[in-house]
Each structure stands twice: as C-alpha cells, then as structure tokens.
Design a protein around this motif. Structure first.
Motif, PDB file in Angstrom:
ATOM      1  N   GLN A  21      -3.436 -44.244  12.078  1.00 55.29           N
ATOM      2  CA  GLN A  21      -2.387 -43.787  11.163  1.00 55.29           C
ATOM      3  C   GLN A  21      -1.826 -42.423  11.587  1.00 55.29           C
ATOM      4  O   GLN A  21      -0.615 -42.221  11.607  1.00 55.29           O
ATOM      5  CB  GLN A  21      -3.010 -43.681   9.771  1.00 55.29           C
ATOM      6  CG  GLN A  21      -2.110 -44.074   8.647  1.00 55.29           C
ATOM      7  CD  GLN A  21      -2.861 -43.991   7.330  1.00 55.29           C
ATOM      8  OE1 GLN A  21      -4.022 -44.421   7.249  1.00 55.29           O
ATOM      9  NE2 GLN A  21      -2.243 -43.465   6.310  1.00 55.29           N
ATOM     10  N   GLU A  22      -2.741 -41.504  11.919  1.00 54.46           N
ATOM     11  CA  GLU A  22      -2.317 -40.163  12.341  1.00 54.46           C
ATOM     12  C   GLU A  22      -1.458 -40.227  13.598  1.00 54.46           C
ATOM     13  O   GLU A  22      -0.479 -39.509  13.737  1.00 54.46           O
ATOM     14  CB  GLU A  22      -3.544 -39.297  12.664  1.00 54.46           C
ATOM     15  CG  GLU A  22      -4.343 -38.888  11.468  1.00 54.46           C
ATOM     16  CD  GLU A  22      -3.628 -37.869  10.616  1.00 54.46           C
ATOM     17  OE1 GLU A  22      -2.799 -37.128  11.150  1.00 54.46           O
ATOM     18  OE2 GLU A  22      -3.894 -37.851   9.402  1.00 54.46           O
ATOM     19  N   THR A  23      -1.854 -41.089  14.522  1.00 50.82           N
ATOM     20  CA  THR A  23      -1.124 -41.188  15.792  1.00 50.82           C
ATOM     21  C   THR A  23       0.299 -41.703  15.540  1.00 50.82           C
ATOM     22  O   THR A  23       1.275 -41.140  16.050  1.00 50.82           O
ATOM     23  CB  THR A  23      -1.872 -42.139  16.760  1.00 50.82           C
ATOM     24  OG1 THR A  23      -3.194 -41.652  16.935  1.00 50.82           O
ATOM     25  CG2 THR A  23      -1.181 -42.211  18.111  1.00 50.82           C
ATOM     26  N   ILE A  24       0.422 -42.744  14.740  1.00 47.76           N
ATOM     27  CA  ILE A  24       1.752 -43.321  14.500  1.00 47.76           C
ATOM     28  C   ILE A  24       2.633 -42.304  13.768  1.00 47.76           C
ATOM     29  O   ILE A  24       3.801 -42.093  14.112  1.00 47.76           O
ATOM     30  CB  ILE A  24       1.659 -44.624  13.669  1.00 47.76           C
ATOM     31  CG1 ILE A  24       0.772 -45.640  14.385  1.00 47.76           C
ATOM     32  CG2 ILE A  24       3.050 -45.223  13.417  1.00 47.76           C
ATOM     33  CD1 ILE A  24       0.311 -46.775  13.505  1.00 47.76           C
ATOM     34  N   LEU A  25       2.038 -41.667  12.765  1.00 53.27           N
ATOM     35  CA  LEU A  25       2.815 -40.708  11.973  1.00 53.27           C
ATOM     36  C   LEU A  25       3.284 -39.530  12.826  1.00 53.27           C
ATOM     37  O   LEU A  25       4.468 -39.147  12.782  1.00 53.27           O
ATOM     38  CB  LEU A  25       1.933 -40.210  10.822  1.00 53.27           C
ATOM     39  CG  LEU A  25       2.636 -39.540   9.674  1.00 53.27           C
ATOM     40  CD1 LEU A  25       3.596 -40.514   9.003  1.00 53.27           C
ATOM     41  CD2 LEU A  25       1.612 -39.060   8.644  1.00 53.27           C
ATOM     42  N   SER A  26       2.385 -38.983  13.622  1.00 48.25           N
ATOM     43  CA  SER A  26       2.756 -37.832  14.461  1.00 48.25           C
ATOM     44  C   SER A  26       3.807 -38.242  15.481  1.00 48.25           C
ATOM     45  O   SER A  26       4.741 -37.480  15.770  1.00 48.25           O
ATOM     46  CB  SER A  26       1.556 -37.288  15.225  1.00 48.25           C
ATOM     47  OG  SER A  26       0.576 -36.887  14.349  1.00 48.25           O
TER      48      SER A  26
END
Ligand SMILES: Cc1cc2nc3c(=O)[nH]c(=O)nc-3n(C[C@H](O)[C@H](O)[C@H](O)COP(=O)(O)OP(=O)(O)OC[C@H]3O[C@@H](n4cnc5c(N)ncnc54)[C@H](O)[C@@H]3O)c2cc1C
Length: 501
Positions: A348-353
């Motif tokens: 999730q963090e990777t996609i959002l960033s």
C-alpha cells in the motif's frame, strides 16, 4: 506521458495496485490492464494485516459488510507472542494495535518500564496497559458502541485468495482490463526501458509503464531490468514455511498468535471458516520433513492426511523499487518474513508513494532516487523491528535460537535502540531522534522489549519507593475494563457483518 499501464501479476499486490490506481486516476485517460497467468497461480498465503489495510478499504469506499464476509475475514487487534522468552512471567505478551485510550494508559507503562530498567521492582509487563490487549483477551471485537468517543485501530485476518477475487471483480468494475496469459519474454527498447510483454500465445502487449507484481519471480524488476536484490539473510535466518489449515473454532480472540517453536515460529490465524496455520523456519537448521512433523505435532494433526504446503521465501528487498518504466510491488520488490504481517502494508505504501510522485510529474532520476530511498528506509525499519524479536529471545533449546540471540549483524539504528534500553535511558527520545516512530511507534518497541522481560534480573531489583510507584496499576486496569464495556463480542460483531450482506 503515460497512457497505458500494464500490471503483471494478479496476486493481492497486483489487484491492490489495480484498484488504487484505477480509482485515483479515473479521470486521467490512463488505460490500466492487469495480466496474470492463472496457470502459474498466486502464492495464496498472507492472511493477516496491520491497521493500514482498513485505510485501503476506506479509500476504495468498500464497506466491511461488503468484503469481510465474502473473504471469511475476522478482526485483529494485535499479535500474541508465545514462548519467545523463557523469563519467568514474560513467557508471552501481546503487541497491541494503537487505540486512542492508550494516550491515558501507555505513559504509565513507559514509566514503569523505565524505572524497572533502572532497578525498581514495579510491574512492567505490557499486557495490563492496553485496551487492544484487553479486547483480545476477552474475545471482544474492535467496533465500539457509537457512544464511545475514541478511535480504535485494528487490522484483519482474511483468506488471501478470496480477497484477490474480490478485488479483481472490483477493479474490473472500475475499468481495469483483465488478461490471462503467461509472459514468456520481455522486450526492451534502445534505452533499456520495457516496451513489450510477449505472451505464450504469441501476443506482444505494449505499455508505457509496467508494474511488476509477479511475486518472488520478480520477472520485470529483477530478471529483466537486472535490479540487484539485497538479501536480509544475515539478519533474518528464516527462508521457508510449511502451511496447513485446521478446522474452524467457534469462539476466538481477534488476534494472531505467534508461537516460537524449535527452529522458527508458528502462526495461528482464525478465519470464520477455518484456522490458518504455518511454521516459518530456517532450512539451515531444520529439514522440510522435520518442520512438517513439528507443525503437525503442534496442531495435533500428526496422524491426519490433511495436506500441507511447503514454501520458500526470498527475504530482502530490491535495490530500486522503481527503475526505468517499471515499479515493483509486493513480493517482487521484497519480503521481510511474515512475523508482523507487514507485506500488504508495504504494498500500500509503495503504490501510494508512487502515485504521489507521479501526480507531481516527478519522473526525474532524482525523484526516482528519493522515492526508492523512502521505500528502502521503510523496509529496513520493519526489518529491524522483526530482527529485534530474534535478537532478544532467551531460548536456549536449539542452535537456531542461540545463534539468533548472538547474531551481531544488526543495523546501527537497532544497536543504538538496544543500548538505550539496556542502559536505562529514554527510548521514546531515541526513537524520535532517529525519526523512526512512523514505522513502529515507541509503544511497539516498549511492548517488545518489556514483553520479553528485557530487564535486570529479579534478584537485582529493589522494592519500588513512592517515586517508582507513581502510577497505580488498579487505576489503569479499572480504566481499561470500563472502556471495554463499550465493546461487544468478536463473534457478534462478525455475525452483524454477515447479517448486512
Ligand atoms: C509464508 C508466508 C506468509 C505470509 N504472511 C503474510 C501475512 O500474514 N500478511 C501479509 O501482509 N503478507 C504475508 N505474506 C506476503 C503475502 O503473501 C504477499 O505479500 C501477498 O500475497 C502478495 O503477493 P504478490 O501479489 O506479490 O505475489 P503472488 O501472489 O505470488 O502473485 C504473483 C502473480 O504473478 C503472476 N505471474 C508470475 N509470473 C508470471 C508470468 N510469467 N506471466 C504472467 N503472470 C505471472 C502469477 O500468476 C500471480 O498472479 C506472506 C508470505 C509468505 C510466503
């Protein structure tokens, strides 16, 4: 200009990426396709989350009533760790997810842990200081009565295959094209960027940007673009798992249980239709067959013919998660063993960033480098927290545990945190100084270290005086048990979700 994105891989990572990007970029005229090979299939494990997953479903506008019953999901208020420590009174402890009432109770815990580290005999086991722990111990669900004015963080347990299917249908409704082919070759253009994916039925699929969600295969990021893999094997010995379900139980705590065994640890994850179990171990210390026997013995399933699944794990991360026109998400970008169930959080963090960087038009090499550094820091911070579980264990029954306790292959950050704890200094201040509280907050570090009983030996402690006994334990316990009056049973909360289907 990106006009066409191809996501390669239809595991949880691929479908989460498809959903988030299709929703976020609905009006940007970007065509998103997800290509997977159902012949290859998905890893099909990964049944626990952190509270971050709630924000994913909230962002997607998918209510719990919609997805939880469809995925046999249950609530999770934290993780109970059993038998990682042999210290008397500290054989097990709970790592709670944060709740707002912690603001009242956690300072007492921090204080007691602080003075106990300095030699006062005060109560400093984490279990009596957190509402989430109380909820789990009393089988209460994390949804409070509407009159309870405080926030309660929680995560989930779920069947990962069903979550994949659910997210697939949802992404298709958002306009994502689904293709089922095996990719057998990847073509690069003159600049070394990915241009085409060649499928087993002879198609050449073109895109401007590619998201590698091919799991441990890492087909685009590792095999095609040759981005190096940074192994964490020296920090974390486990590289294998054996997995087996057992029958559903009627009434269960909203918790994952992580029990240390001879050469690793076993998870128990209660779903509404079964219990997921798995033994994560190091193949350098334990054979596949021995691991299976130990798991079956633990589950009283030695004579059962229920099959197990054996899995290998690549523990580490790629050097760059975003390289050229490719972003790696999920197991293709790395994995830090499942002890704290952080993999989907990192997805999730990777996609959002990435989406944020994309929206700012930040496709420069400098921006790419800072994105990669940010994700690498996150991986390393999670790794350090997991490593700490092994480093401070006090088991002596096998070489595996002894070598873990003596493993000095630690990051400077973790080494410093341990020094601060043992020398009786202020751990919260050190976490703030290192700016790592956004990964694991002070409460998590305190629970781990106090939960294992990393304190002076009992005989070295002296009776607490008035200063040491600043907080009354009964007051804290009373506060938490009264807060808990606002929560109904986990079982009834799950039944209410099904009733809304
Ligand atoms: C033992 C274990 C326990 C875990 N526990 C947890 C947990 O509790 N919590 C958590 O968050 N995570 C956990 N994880 C991690 C979690 O399982 C994964 O992060 C999650 O399932 C996402 O996997 P993925 O989508 O990256 O890969 P996969 O599920 O492996 O999907 C890979 C996809 O790529 C496709 N593919 C591969 N090669 C090709 C090709 N050549 N052509 C076309 N398609 C291709 C496959 O068909 C598949 O669709 C665990 C992992 C392991 C190993």
């Amino acid at each position: 200009m990106i006009k066409k994105i191809i996501i390669l891989g239809g595991g949880t990572a691929g479908w989460m990426a498809a959903n988030m990007l299709a929703k976020r970029w609905a009006n940007r005229g970007i065509d998103i396709a997800l290509l997977e090979s159902t012949d290859i299939g998905i890893v099909g494990v990964g049944e626990g989350s952190t509270p971050q997953l709630k924000s994913f479903f909230d962002y997607m506008g998918i209510a719990e009533q919609e997805w939880m019953p469809a995925c046999n999901a249950t609530y999770k208020t934290g993780i109970r760790f059993c038998n990682w420590s042999t210290k008397k009174g500290f054989e097990n402890y709970f790592h709670p997810f944060p709740t707002q009432p912690d603001d009242y109770s956690a300072p007492a815990f921090f204080y007691n842990a602080f003075v106990r580290r300095r030699g006062a005999d005060v109560y400093a086991h984490p279990d009596k200081f957190f509402l989430a722990t109380y909820l789990a111990s009393h089988h209460l669900g994390p949804q409070p009565d509407h009159r309870f004015p405080f926030q309660v963080g929680y995560g989930y347990h779920f069947d990962s295959s069903l979550v994949g299917q659910f997210l697939k249908e949802h992404a298709k409704k958002l306009g994502v094209t689904h293709l089922d082919h095996r990719v057998v070759d990847v073509r690069l253009n003159a600049q070394g960027y990915i241009s085409q994916l060649m499928t087993d039925d002879g198609q050449a699929l073109e895109g401007d940007f590619f998201i590698d969600c091919t799991g441990f295969a890492g087909l685009l990021i590792q095999k095609t673009l040759q981005v190096p893999f940074v192994s964490f094997a020296k920090n974390l010995f486990n590289d294998s798992a054996v997995v087996m379900p057992t029958a559903q139980v009627d009434d269960f705590a909203p918790q994952t249980t992580s029990t240390a065994l001879q050469y690793g640890w076993m998870w128990n994850i209660p779903l509404t239709n079964r219990v997921g179990n798995g033994y994560v171990y190091s193949s350098a210390f334990c054979s596949k067959d021995a691991a299976e026997v130990e798991l079956r013995t633990q589950l009283n399933m030695l004579d059962s013919d229920v099959p197990v699944r054996h899995l290998k794990m690549n523990v580490g991360r790629v050097e760059q998660h975003w390289a050229k026109n490719c972003l790696a998400v999920g197991l293709s970008q790395g994995f830090i063993e499942p002890l704290e169930a952080t993999a989907l959080h990192l997805v999730q963090e990777t996609i959002l960033s990435f989406a944020e960087a994309f929206e700012q038009g930040n496709f420069s090499e400098q921006e790419q480098a800072s994105f990669n550094q940010k994700i690498n820091q996150r991986f390393e911070a999670v790794r350090d927290y997991i490593v700490c579980h092994y480093r401070v264990n006090s088991r002596t029954d096998t070489d595996y545990w002894r070598e873990n306790a003596n493993n000095n292959y630690l990051s400077d950050s973790l080494r410093r945190l341990l020094q601060v704890w043992v020398s009786g200094d202020n751990l919260t201040q050190e976490i703030e100084r290192q700016q790592i509280g956004g990964y694991y907050p002070s409460a998590s570090w305190h629970c781990l270290l106090a939960g294992y009983g990393v304190f002076p030996e009992q005989k070295q402690l002296s009776a607490g005086n008035a200063i040491a006994n600043k907080y009354k334990l009964e007051t804290i316990e009373d506060f938490i048990s009264r807060c808990a009056l606002n929560f109904s049973s986990h079982k009834s909360q799950l039944a209410a979700l099904r009733a809304h289907m």
